[in-house]
Design an enzyme around this catalytic site. Structure first.
Site: not given
Length: 217
Positions: A96, A103, A121
């Site tokens: 996002g 990452e 989440k």
């Protein structure tokens, strides 16, 4: 508690996982920003951090924590990052914040991946959050057509250029019941740099703030 307070709470809960760790892998996003703020109180004990984005690198330097190159560091003991969605198998959707490729690299290079998130989440099946796919700019339309064949509806994230100078397609309306398989299929599309499915390498530990309680799984 507000959502931001929940993020602060779970960020603080991750501190024991980096105790006595000299070099820490650091992700990207609002929850991670709180984690970096907490790390500032212990910066004398931290040799440095490997960061997944320019935004996190800037924040780390601002609080006085050196930013190190992964190539110079090698394998990391712990990587702390957030997620956009988390299923019961600790598989994630990330990206996002458009930092999914870096990452995923740091997660792959880390012995332990600690995911921190607020309770919103958690999902049973991934896919309600649009799946980010980082693509080479010239391949954007081609990759989008291939993603349509997989049943998704890709939308170009306009005015977004990743730290790697690529584009993001956000794929809507996917019901991701086989995350590892879909991750492999999308990664094999020519022009795809990285897909924001963290399934083949999921989180090792997930911390979720659920009101006053921190859930660990």
């Amino acid at each position: 508690m507000t959502q931001d307070e929940l993020k602060q709470k779970v960020a603080h809960a991750a501190l024991p996982y980096v105790k006595n760790v000299g070099i820490i892998g650091i992700g990207t996003g609002s929850t991670v920003r709180h984690f970096i703020d907490y790390l500032a109180d212990f910066k004398a004990d931290i040799e440095g951090a490997v960061s997944s984005s320019e935004a996190s690198s800037e924040h780390l330097r601002k609080v006085g924590i050196p930013v190190l190159d992964l190539n110079a560091v090698g394998t990391l003991e712990v990587y702390v990052d957030g997620a956009d969605e988390i299923n019961p198998l600790k598989q994630l959707i990330k990206g996002g914040g458009a930092a999914l490729t870096r990452e995923k690299i740091i997660a792959a290079a880390s012995k332990q991946f600690v995911c921190i998130a607020d309770g919103s989440k958690r999902v049973d099946v991934l896919g309600a959050f649009p799946l980010p796919v980082e693509v080479i700019p010239m391949a954007r339309s081609y990759v989008a057509r291939e993603l349509v064949k997989l049943g998704g509806q890709p939308v170009w994230r306009e005015n977004c250029v990743t730290d790697n100078h690529n584009h993001i397609l956000d794929v809507h309306n996917l019901n991701i019941v086989e995350p590892i398989k879909l991750e492999q299929i999308i990664n094999n599309i020519t022009g795809v740099v990285c897909v924001g499915l963290f399934a083949a390498r999921p989180a090792d530990v997930v911390l979720v703030s659920n009101g006053e309680e921190i859930l660990t799984f």
